[in-house]
Design an enzyme around this catalytic site. Structure first.
Site, mmCIF file in Angstrom:
data_model
loop_
_atom_site.group_PDB
_atom_site.id
_atom_site.type_symbol
_atom_site.label_atom_id
_atom_site.label_comp_id
_atom_site.label_asym_id
_atom_site.label_seq_id
_atom_site.Cartn_x
_atom_site.Cartn_y
_atom_site.Cartn_z
ATOM 1 N N ASN A 8 0.788 -1.105 -0.114
ATOM 2 C CA ASN A 8 0.184 0.136 0.074
ATOM 3 C C ASN A 8 0.975 1.149 -0.124
ATOM 4 O O ASN A 8 1.521 1.657 1.041
ATOM 5 C CB ASN A 8 -0.977 0.032 1.234
ATOM 6 C CG ASN A 8 -1.877 1.064 1.332
ATOM 7 O OD1 ASN A 8 -1.785 2.086 0.340
ATOM 8 N ND2 ASN A 8 -2.948 1.143 2.332
ATOM 9 N N ARG A 90 -2.624 -2.348 -3.333
ATOM 10 C CA ARG A 90 -3.873 -1.304 -3.058
ATOM 11 C C ARG A 90 -3.700 -0.245 -4.371
ATOM 12 O O ARG A 90 -2.658 0.438 -4.398
ATOM 13 C CB ARG A 90 -3.862 -0.662 -1.685
ATOM 14 C CG ARG A 90 -5.002 0.113 -1.566
ATOM 15 C CD ARG A 90 -5.060 0.640 -0.231
ATOM 16 N NE ARG A 90 -6.313 1.276 0.102
ATOM 17 C CZ ARG A 90 -6.685 1.872 1.114
ATOM 18 N NH1 ARG A 90 -6.096 1.596 2.183
ATOM 19 N NH2 ARG A 90 -7.823 2.606 1.060
ATOM 20 N N HIS A 178 -12.787 3.362 -0.514
ATOM 21 C CA HIS A 178 -12.813 2.483 0.683
ATOM 22 C C HIS A 178 -13.350 1.155 0.213
ATOM 23 O O HIS A 178 -13.853 0.342 1.054
ATOM 24 C CB HIS A 178 -13.345 3.059 1.859
ATOM 25 C CG HIS A 178 -12.574 4.267 2.616
ATOM 26 N ND1 HIS A 178 -13.211 5.452 3.040
ATOM 27 C CD2 HIS A 178 -11.391 4.555 2.747
ATOM 28 C CE1 HIS A 178 -12.529 6.170 3.666
ATOM 29 N NE2 HIS A 178 -11.169 5.766 3.282
ATOM 30 N N ARG A 238 -9.590 16.612 5.038
ATOM 31 C CA ARG A 238 -10.452 16.807 3.866
ATOM 32 C C ARG A 238 -11.504 17.356 4.158
ATOM 33 O O ARG A 238 -12.215 17.039 5.183
ATOM 34 C CB ARG A 238 -10.369 15.551 3.083
ATOM 35 C CG ARG A 238 -9.078 14.939 2.312
ATOM 36 C CD ARG A 238 -9.270 13.752 1.608
ATOM 37 N NE ARG A 238 -8.417 12.823 2.218
ATOM 38 C CZ ARG A 238 -8.540 11.490 2.173
ATOM 39 N NH1 ARG A 238 -9.656 10.944 1.488
ATOM 40 N NH2 ARG A 238 -7.832 10.551 2.772
ATOM 41 N N GLU A 376 -8.167 -4.251 5.306
ATOM 42 C CA GLU A 376 -7.969 -4.165 3.689
ATOM 43 C C GLU A 376 -7.013 -4.925 3.380
ATOM 44 O O GLU A 376 -6.966 -5.760 1.971
ATOM 45 C CB GLU A 376 -7.867 -2.673 3.565
ATOM 46 C CG GLU A 376 -8.966 -1.756 3.786
ATOM 47 C CD GLU A 376 -8.840 -0.328 4.297
ATOM 48 O OE1 GLU A 376 -7.950 -0.227 5.363
ATOM 49 O OE2 GLU A 376 -9.225 0.563 3.712
#
Ligand code: ADP
Length: 390
Positions: A8, A90, A178, A238, A376
């Site tokens: 990742n 990822r 996600h 964000r 994940e």
């Protein structure tokens, strides 16, 4: 002993995990290179949490992601037993057509490079290690696992913005992100609560990036994230949903440039911008300052509003799931958010919530509330194995 490496890659860090392919997937080591290009530092831990290495490197030794990938590769070759059979990556953006992971070749890499403008802070970094490995070890299978793929089963109507329709064809549409986390949670719910898992579920992935997803029969039907990872909930840094008129105002009246606007919306907004203190919920919970209170109140308020919208999309709610850093670790935030769900018949049990149980709703709650740690990386490892086995 076959192993799978999961990678990742972000803007200044490269996280990785190695899984042993046994009857079930078993985590062997987990590590990261941080401070790439500034103050490189490699840490690696065993699955049990024992520190295997923690080392600083001169800047020149690890100036970029390819160099970080090389460093990790060398460590694993020297110190890790087993035969690496594939690498799973990822990749934040799979564009409009990829509804599942895909094996990487030069053609796919070219396609994925086209989506870099859609995720400028993530996609180029995600692809850098793939490109290096494709050049150095073309025979090693690499699988790209997309954050957008899980949402590709949406009714296309929901993924439109109300601007002239030809923009949709050009790719300006709601992708949702996600997805690897939501896919993992959907699968896990199938084990934990098989009957409920087929129903109407809202999952709140609340980490430094935050979003919510409406699941029906285990698939995504709506997400709070859209064209980019800026939409929906306010996040660590964000902005989340914002009236596009604000952006026009900043461009026209403040004379902001596009890069300045990008910086503001991705790096200076959200909890950090609102509080003026920190992007980390732990700091805000510990602070008495008005800014901290404002940021957390706003965060909780927006989660409540979005939970309502997703409940409407599902026509009701059978379960609500908390996951990721904030959702998994903060009973205080779960309690505050659950208050916003009482109108739909969801009630928390205080003791279960404090204990961090799997099921944290009260016995008389009409809606089950769960805390499910996401994974994940395991999702990527499983996809990678499935694809090379096929
Ligand atoms: P990501 O993977 O998106 O970087 P995580 O899912 O690891 O993020 O979540 C990180 C965030 O989780 C931190 O910024 C912090 O705000 C929050 N967090 C972690 N632990 C706690 C805790 N005990 N209480 C409140 N918030 C927490």
């Amino acid at each position: 002993m076959d192993t799978i490496l999961v990678v990742n890659a972000g803007s200044s860090s490269l996280k990785f995990e190695v899984f042993l392919v046994a009857s079930s997937m078993q985590r062997l080591v987990k590590g990261q290179v941080e401070g790439i290009g500034t103050a490189p530092h490699l840490t690696i831990k065993s699955a049990g949490g024992e520190r295997l290495t923690s080392e600083n490197y001169p800047l020149e030794a690890v100036p970029d992601l390819p160099a970080a990938m090389r460093l990790v590769g060398e460590w694993l070759r020297e110190r890790q037993d087993g035969r690496l059979i594939a690498v799973g990556h990822r990749v934040v953006h799979g564009g409009p057509n990829h509804s599942r992971p895909a094996r990487v070749n030069a053609e796919l890499l070219r396609e994925l490079e086209q989506y870099a403008p859609l995720a400028p802070l993530h996609q180029p970094n995600n692809l850098a290690p793939i490109r290096v490995l494709l050049e150095r070890q073309p025979q090693l299978p690499q699988i790209a696992c997309f954050d957008t793929a899980f949402h590709r089963g949406h009714d296309p109507m929901t993924d439109h913005y109300a601007i002239p329709a030809h923009y949709f064809d050009e790719g300006i549409r709601r992708y949702g992100f996600h997805g690897l986390s939501y896919e993992y949670i959907a699968g896990k719910l199938g084990e934990i609560a098989p009957a409920i898992s087929k129903g109407r579920i809202v999952v709140a992935h609340l980490g430094s990036g935050a979003s919510m997803c409406a699941l029906y029969r285990g698939g995504s039907v709506e997400s709070t994230l859209g064209f980019t990872a800026l939409d929906g909930l306010p996040m660590g840094t964000r902005c989340g949903q914002i009236d596009p008129g604000v952006l026009l105002y900043l461009l026209q009246q403040h004379g902001m440039t596009a890069p300045q606007l990008q910086d503001l919306l991705y790096k200076e907004s959200g909890l950090k911008g609102l509080s003026g203190i920190s992007n980390d919920v732990r700091d805000l919970l510990a602070s008495d300052e008005a800014g901290a209170r404002l940021a957390l109140d706003h965060f909780v308020h927006r989660i409540g509003l979005n939970a309502g919208a997703l409940t409407a999309a599902l026509g009701g709610l059978d379960a609500f799931v908390f996951t990721a850093g904030i959702g998994e670790n903060s009973p205080a935030m779960r309690a505050r958010i659950a208050k916003k769900l009482e109108w739909v018949g969801a009630f928390l049990d205080q003791a279960r919530n404090e204990a961090g149980d799997l099921l944290v709703s009260s016995d008389d709650s009409k809606v089950a509330i769960y805390v499910v740690p996401t994974d994940e990386e395991l999702m990527i490892a499983r996809h990678t194995l499935a694809l090379i086995a096929a």
